[in-house]
Design a protein around this motif. Structure first.
Motif, PDB file in Angstrom:
ATOM      1  N   VAL A   1       0.880  -1.173   0.000  1.00 64.45           N
ATOM      2  CA  VAL A   1       0.000   0.000   0.000  1.00 64.45           C
ATOM      3  C   VAL A   1       0.910   1.214   0.000  1.00 64.45           C
ATOM      4  N   HIS A   2       0.921   1.909  -1.116  1.00 63.90           N
ATOM      5  CA  HIS A   2       1.759   3.109  -1.201  1.00 63.90           C
ATOM      6  C   HIS A   2       0.846   4.329  -1.055  1.00 63.90           C
ATOM      7  N   THR A   3       1.020   5.060   0.041  1.00 61.52           N
ATOM      8  CA  THR A   3       0.121   6.174   0.333  1.00 61.52           C
ATOM      9  C   THR A   3       0.635   7.467  -0.263  1.00 61.52           C
ATOM     10  N   LEU A   4      -0.298   8.232  -0.827  1.00 60.70           N
ATOM     11  CA  LEU A   4       0.012   9.593  -1.267  1.00 60.70           C
ATOM     12  C   LEU A   4      -0.567  10.531  -0.219  1.00 60.70           C
ATOM     13  N   LEU A   5       0.306  11.313   0.379  1.00 59.34           N
ATOM     14  CA  LEU A   5      -0.130  12.177   1.461  1.00 59.34           C
ATOM     15  C   LEU A   5       0.174  13.613   1.081  1.00 59.34           C
ATOM     16  N   GLY A   6      -0.731  14.506   1.408  1.00 63.86           N
ATOM     17  CA  GLY A   6      -0.477  15.913   1.105  1.00 63.86           C
ATOM     18  C   GLY A   6      -1.725  16.718   1.331  1.00 63.86           C
ATOM     19  N   GLU A   7      -1.524  18.020   1.394  1.00 69.20           N
ATOM     20  CA  GLU A   7      -2.656  18.923   1.601  1.00 69.20           C
ATOM     21  C   GLU A   7      -3.516  18.984   0.350  1.00 69.20           C
ATOM     22  N   ASN A   8      -4.679  19.648   0.490  1.00 69.09           N
ATOM     23  CA  ASN A   8      -5.448  19.988  -0.705  1.00 69.09           C
ATOM     24  C   ASN A   8      -4.552  20.822  -1.612  1.00 69.09           C
ATOM     25  N   GLY A   9      -4.568  20.481  -2.883  1.00 68.42           N
ATOM     26  CA  GLY A   9      -3.772  21.271  -3.801  1.00 68.42           C
ATOM     27  C   GLY A   9      -2.322  20.850  -3.870  1.00 68.42           C
ATOM     28  N   ALA A  10      -1.955  19.812  -3.140  1.00 69.09           N
ATOM     29  CA  ALA A  10      -0.556  19.369  -3.174  1.00 69.09           C
ATOM     30  C   ALA A  10      -0.251  18.587  -4.442  1.00 69.09           C
ATOM     31  N   GLY A  11      -1.295  18.112  -5.116  1.00 65.33           N
ATOM     32  CA  GLY A  11      -1.074  17.429  -6.388  1.00 65.33           C
ATOM     33  C   GLY A  11      -1.357  15.936  -6.373  1.00 65.33           C
ATOM     34  N   LYS A  12      -1.937  15.436  -5.265  1.00 55.26           N
ATOM     35  CA  LYS A  12      -2.234  13.994  -5.188  1.00 55.26           C
ATOM     36  C   LYS A  12      -3.252  13.594  -6.242  1.00 55.26           C
ATOM     37  N   SER A  13      -4.374  14.317  -6.254  1.00 57.38           N
ATOM     38  CA  SER A  13      -5.439  13.946  -7.185  1.00 57.38           C
ATOM     39  C   SER A  13      -4.979  14.091  -8.623  1.00 57.38           C
TER      40      SER A  13
ATOM     41  N   VAL B   1       5.089  11.827   0.380  1.00 55.89           N
ATOM     42  CA  VAL B   1       4.459  13.092   0.760  1.00 55.89           C
ATOM     43  C   VAL B   1       4.681  14.113  -0.338  1.00 55.89           C
ATOM     44  N   LEU B   2       3.601  14.758  -0.734  1.00 59.95           N
ATOM     45  CA  LEU B   2       3.673  15.803  -1.745  1.00 59.95           C
ATOM     46  C   LEU B   2       3.414  17.156  -1.097  1.00 59.95           C
TER      47      LEU B   2
ATOM     48  N   ARG C   1       3.008  21.191  -2.612  1.00 64.31           N
ATOM     49  CA  ARG C   1       3.003  22.090  -3.773  1.00 64.31           C
ATOM     50  C   ARG C   1       3.464  21.369  -5.035  1.00 64.31           C
ATOM     51  N   GLY C   2       2.953  20.170  -5.239  1.00 66.86           N
ATOM     52  CA  GLY C   2       3.213  19.457  -6.474  1.00 66.86           C
ATOM     53  C   GLY C   2       4.493  18.641  -6.495  1.00 66.86           C
ATOM     54  N   ALA C   3       5.379  18.849  -5.529  1.00 63.28           N
ATOM     55  CA  ALA C   3       6.651  18.137  -5.557  1.00 63.28           C
ATOM     56  C   ALA C   3       6.720  17.126  -4.418  1.00 63.28           C
ATOM     57  N   VAL C   4       7.521  16.080  -4.636  1.00 59.14           N
ATOM     58  CA  VAL C   4       7.704  15.072  -3.591  1.00 59.14           C
ATOM     59  C   VAL C   4       8.631  15.646  -2.533  1.00 59.14           C
ATOM     60  N   THR C   5       8.165  15.634  -1.266  1.00 61.78           N
ATOM     61  CA  THR C   5       9.041  16.127  -0.206  1.00 61.78           C
ATOM     62  C   THR C   5       9.578  14.985   0.642  1.00 61.78           C
ATOM     63  N   GLY C   6       9.106  13.798   0.404  1.00 58.14           N
ATOM     64  CA  GLY C   6       9.657  12.682   1.151  1.00 58.14           C
ATOM     65  C   GLY C   6       9.026  11.381   0.711  1.00 58.14           C
ATOM     66  N   GLN C   7       9.823  10.313   0.736  1.00 58.49           N
ATOM     67  CA  GLN C   7       9.273   8.995   0.429  1.00 58.49           C
ATOM     68  C   GLN C   7       9.868   8.060   1.481  1.00 58.49           C
ATOM     69  N   ILE C   8       9.021   7.612   2.400  1.00 56.31           N
ATOM     70  CA  ILE C   8       9.567   6.871   3.527  1.00 56.31           C
ATOM     71  C   ILE C   8       8.762   5.601   3.772  1.00 56.31           C
ATOM     72  N   PRO C   9       9.407   4.575   4.321  1.00 55.26           N
ATOM     73  CA  PRO C   9       8.649   3.404   4.756  1.00 55.26           C
ATOM     74  C   PRO C   9       7.853   3.765   6.005  1.00 55.26           C
TER      75      PRO C   9
ATOM     76  N   ALA D   1       3.033  15.117   9.454  1.00 56.98           N
ATOM     77  CA  ALA D   1       2.461  16.456   9.367  1.00 56.98           C
ATOM     78  C   ALA D   1       3.552  17.469   9.054  1.00 56.98           C
ATOM     79  N   ASN D   2       4.709  17.281   9.663  1.00 57.62           N
ATOM     80  CA  ASN D   2       5.810  18.198   9.386  1.00 57.62           C
ATOM     81  C   ASN D   2       6.218  18.145   7.922  1.00 57.62           C
ATOM     82  N   MET D   3       6.261  16.927   7.359  1.00 55.98           N
ATOM     83  CA  MET D   3       6.638  16.812   5.950  1.00 55.98           C
ATOM     84  C   MET D   3       5.580  17.445   5.051  1.00 55.98           C
ATOM     85  N   MET D   4       4.317  17.311   5.444  1.00 59.75           N
ATOM     86  CA  MET D   4       3.245  17.875   4.618  1.00 59.75           C
ATOM     87  C   MET D   4       3.295  19.390   4.609  1.00 59.75           C
ATOM     88  N   VAL D   5       3.561  19.953   5.762  1.00 56.37           N
ATOM     89  CA  VAL D   5       3.446  21.404   5.901  1.00 56.37           C
ATOM     90  C   VAL D   5       4.796  22.085   5.788  1.00 56.37           C
TER      91      VAL D   5
END
Lengths: 526, 399
Positions: free
Chosen positions: A36-48, A216-217, A219-227, A237-241
């Motif tokens: 299960v690879h989760t896409l995490l991010g705020e509204n507008g971060a680019g997940k959808s 974690v996305l 503003r459209g960019a990947v800010t982290g990819q972690i297990p 939350a810190n990575m998201m914001v």
């Protein structure tokens, strides 16, 4: 078990631009079988945007998509489905008047040519249903199903089409905690089979419970990819914001005053002619926040609308600040001291094509201080609007900007500013931060009482609610977000099928307890 | 389209788009003229001269534009409240009939009192014919498009009945000709002329005044604020405590009242000073009840721009007749040309709104998904759907 060493999906260097917005910026993303690879991010971060590219709904400007190691072009959902991609939409794509089997077979070629082959479809549905514990009757008509069951129909639909890669766009948003647990059991069975899942959510505890890996996305960019191992709610939350986020607001203990809102034996019909609010009683005192928890569709909307005078009750009484307002017109109820932040902000709360100042004026437009011999005094109006824009830190290019072009959080702040500017005795706030960023793309600099804080939109709205509670407003807050309910409420009432199942203290109650009540199961100590 | 323009330039481009659209339509018309074997340059110059080239031409154009402007202004009010008034024809007829009755039955009075009274009668007649569908829509949810169209038909029959019966000119009975027309109205009800002209009456001035007043009403008063709020988002207006039903009723009543005033001016300003019926509304209104809708749309549903667009349409009608005479083309071509102008202007409007709104700077990232209610309501949703009603947003832009 299939070969799990090579990825089902690789997305490389995906870039997507919308006018004025870089929605995806060189995003790399992959999914291996069984994870299960989760896409995490705020509204507008680019997940959808990213998953819509994968599902063939948008073309990418740059980058390539590989499925099973081969570059594919996905120009439509049909292409995506052919390559084994399935999507469970946030809003279900089902025809309510058709049966489960009919819905599943929609858009598929029948083995019997022009005739339907519902029998074969039904058999296959039963097979899948048993295999994954989905518990569905193929001949049930969709509109009779619960939200959780409809979601399972969507999952069956994807499995029927042999999806090996499933996209789940905020699948838990509409479910009770128990239904979420059940969904997760199903999802784990799917990964055990070697399917890959893309999970989109911003509920951090769910992400931690389900994911194998998290991307974690921001503003459209990947800010982290972690297990998932080692990740915590705070770190995510810190990575998201991009900074530390306070997940529960600080507040002093409530000092409740006299009763400001009193609802007695209220019975209200819903739109479909069935009883939506069923003999409901509640009261809210000045200076407290009463949170109403519940799965949507259990009468919350009808309750709020009836209090605001937008819906007529069958029987029962409503008092605002000691005045009986049962059946009164909305304007009269407002005059009695009620303010109302409705659930659907673009439909009910704001006028998208009106400017920011016009939206701020929507209630006070005929107040004498804004008029000179019947005509608007624009000077006074703009001054007042500018004050509200400053106080509520509404991020807008100008007062003349149309409200609809602002972000969801800013539109909500416009509505909050307007509703709270009258210093109401009672505030009814429905889903105050739904769709509002918990940590936002833009920060809010604002001095609050005695601290200098940087707040996100949702934090800011929460802070404002607490500020007004401290200033003796009675607040009825309806929310499906348990974090919000537990974080803000002084008392929590759980609504189920139009009745209050019980009222609990958020300091001592557990999520499980509230979750059971949301599903209609009474606990003894409630 | 990512043009790097300043706000000022963007606005200029945006506002020149409707004008360009009119030219494009005329270009298309030129092809039709060529196909009919006529010289388009000659035709169009005749058309322009016929419409604006002389004092007489200008007066003819203005007289044509007057009812268009009254009706167009009323349409602006209705459409801004999201009420589709297709009933201006009938409202004009009622306005005319009420004016006739007032002028014939009121005791004789000096013009200074008589003229306002007969015009007021027209306002009341048209207002009544707007109030009925307005009330029906607001309180009984009767579709106003249907009810206003149907009331047009009722108005025609009422006109035929009254002008053949109670209101018929007694001389027609004496002579036995029985032409369905009213008696000549008392001279005290004749509209005063402007600049010593024998045709140009104060109607145009009155219409311009109404347009300006409507602008103030819509954008400077609480009533107008309420009306526009209801028009843009009825739900939000209701949630904010605005009396939606009353506002809808008022909007259609006012819209009808202005169309009624158009009818009153047509009667009191006519050269025969009487009202006659040819058994349809068109004979009386000249189609202004429908063309006024087009003028209002071309004017971006803004009363001040409608002044210009009504003159343009007045000119097209008058000039079209000159064109027809000059190059000997069928009158159907003129009708087609009017239609082309409408299609081009409406089609081009999308680009104008886009220019005014796809401004990256103004555009913040819009919520993915949830808030705009649609599946594909990401950033795209807001950018490409700036004016959900397909109408216009001149709103508070300075003219």
């Amino acid at each position: 078990m299939t070969d799990r060493s090579s990825p089902i999906l690789e997305m490389k260097g995906i870039t997507k631009r919308f006018p004025g917005v870089l929605a995806n910026d060189n995003v790399d993303f992959d999914v291996y079988p069984g994870e299960v690879h989760t896409l995490l991010g705020e509204n507008g971060a680019g997940k959808s945007t990213l998953v819509k590219i994968l599902y063939g709904l948008y073309p990418a400007d740059e980058g390539e998509v590989l499925i099973d190691g081969e570059v594919v072009s996905l120009d439509s959902p049909t292409d995506a489905i052919e390559h084994g991609v399935g999507m469970i939409h946030q809003h279900f794509m089902l025809v309510p008047t058709l049966t489960v089997a009919e819905n599943v077979s929609l858009g598929l070629k029948s083995s019997r040519g022009a005739l339907t082959d519902l029998k074969a479809v039904s058999e296959r549905i039963l097979e899948l249903s048993n295999e994954y514990g989905l518990d569905l009757d193929p001949s049930a008509v969709v509109w009779q199903l619960s939200v959780g069951e409809r979601q399972r129909v969507e999952i069956i639909k994807a499995l029927y089409r042999d999806a090996r890669l499933l996209i789940l766009d905020e699948p838990t948003a509409v479910l009770t905690p128990q239904e979420v647990d059940q969904l997760f059991v199903t999802l784990r069975k799917l990964t055990d089979d070697g399917r890959g899942l893309i999970f989109i959510s911003h509920k951090l505890h769910e992400v931690l419970a389900l994911s194998t890996r998290i991307t974690v996305l921001r503003r459209g960019a990947v800010t982290g990819q972690i297990p998932v191992e080692g990740a915590t709610r705070e770190s995510l939350a810190n990575m998201m914001v991009g900074r530390a986020v306070k997940l529960t607001p600080d507040k002093l203990p409530a000092e409740p005053g006299e009763i400001a809102l009193k609802v007695q034996d209220l019975i209200v019909m819903g739109d479909r002619g069935v009883i939506a609010v069923d003999g409901l009683n509640l009261s809210v005192r000045r200076g407290e926040i009463l949170g109403i928890a519940g799965v949507s569709g259990n009468g919350q909307r009808e309750l709020a609308e009836t209090i605001a005078g937008l819906r007529q009750s069958e029987s029962g009484t409503i008092e605002v600040a000691g005045i009986d307002v049962t059946g009164a017109r909305p304007r009269k109820i407002r005059d009695a001291g009620l303010a109302y932040v409705p659930e659907e902000r673009m439909r009910e709360g704001a006028i998208g094509d009106f400017t920011v100042w016009e939206n701020l004026l929507l209630i006070d437009y005929s107040s004498p201080e804004y008029l000179r011999s019947g005509f608007f005094k624009f000077g006074a109006i703009k001054e007042h609007s500018q004050d509200l824009v400053d106080t509520f830190d509404i991020r807008t290019p100008s007062l003349e900007t149309s409200c609809g072009s602002l972000s969801g959080g800013n539109i909500q702040k416009v509505i909050m500013a307007r509703e709270l500017s009258s210093s109401p005795t009672v505030l009814v706030a429905s889903q105050p931060t739904r769709g509002v960023d918990i940590g936002a793309a833009e920060y809010i600099h604002r001095r609050l009482i005695d601290t200098r804080n940087e707040l996100t939109d949702a934090e800011f709205i929460h802070a404002k609610l607490i500020e007004h509670r401290n200033a003796c407003t009675a607040i009825l807050m309806i929310s499906e977000d348990l974090d919000e309910i537990f974080g803000l409420s002084d008392r929590v009432a759980v609504i189920y099928e139009g009745k209050i199942m019980g009222i609990v203290d958020p300091e001592t109650a557990t999520r499980e307890e509230v979750g059971l009540m949301m599903a209609g199961i009474t606990t003894t100590n409630a | 389209m990512t043009l790097n323009l300043t706000d000022q330039q963007r606005r200029i481009v945006a506002y020149s788009i409707p004008v360009l659209a009119v030219f494009a339509a005329l270009l298309f018309g030129a092809i039709m003229l060529l196909l009919l074997g006529a010289n388009p340059i000659e035709g169009y110059s005749e058309m322009f001269i016929g419409a604006f080239g002389s004092g007489d031409a200008l007066i003819a154009t203005i007289l044509r534009a007057t009812p268009l402007l009254f009706v167009g202004t009323g349409i602006v009010i209705a459409f801004r409240a999201n009420v589709i008034n297709i009933g201006a024809e009938g409202q004009m007829v009622l306005g005319g009939l009420f004016t006739v009755m007032a002028a014939l039955y009121l005791p004789s009075m000096p013009s200074l009192i008589m003229i306002p009274l007969v015009l007021l009668a027209g306002v009341i007649g048209g207002g009544l014919w707007g109030f009925i569908p307005g009330w029906l829509k607001a309180y009984l949810k009767v579709n106003e498009i249907l009810s206003t169209i149907m009331l047009n038909i009722v108005a025609v029959q009422l006109m035929s009945y009254l002008l053949r019966g109670p209101l018929i000119d007694p001389q027609e009975i004496e002579r036995g000709t029985r032409i369905p027309q009213s008696a000549r109205l008392p001279e005290s009800s004749d509209l005063p002329m402007l600049f010593g002209s024998d045709r140009l009456h104060i109607g145009w001035l009155l219409a311009v005044l109404c347009a300006v007043a409507t602008y103030y009403l819509l954008w400077r008063t609480p009533f107008g604020f309420r009306l526009r709020a209801v028009g843009l988002n009825e739900h939000a207006a209701r949630y904010a405590g605005i009396p939606v039903r009353r506002t809808i009723t008022m909007a259609l009543t006012l819209s009808g009242a202005l169309a009624g005033l158009a009818g009153a001016v047509l009667v009191a300003g006519s050269e025969s000073h009487r009202m006659f019926s040819d058994g349809s509304t068109l004979g009386f209104t000249g189609g202004a009840g429908f063309n006024g809708i087009v003028a209002a749309l071309l004017g971006g549903l803004h009363p001040l721009w409608t002044i210009a667009s009504s003159l343009l349409f007045g000119g097209l009608i008058v000039g079209g007749q000159a064109l027809q005479r000059a190059v000997q083309v069928p009158s159907a071509l003129i009708v087609a040309l009017n239609g082309l102008v409408v299609v081009f202007v409406v089609a081009a409007d999308r680009y104008r709104t886009m220019l005014l709104t796809t401004d990256g700077r103004d555009q913040q990232i819009i919520d993915e998904g949830s808030m705009h209610g649609g599946e594909d309501a990401t950033a795209l949703g807001s950018v490409y759907d700036p004016a959900p009603k397909g109408t216009h947003s001149y709103d508070n832009e300075d003219l």
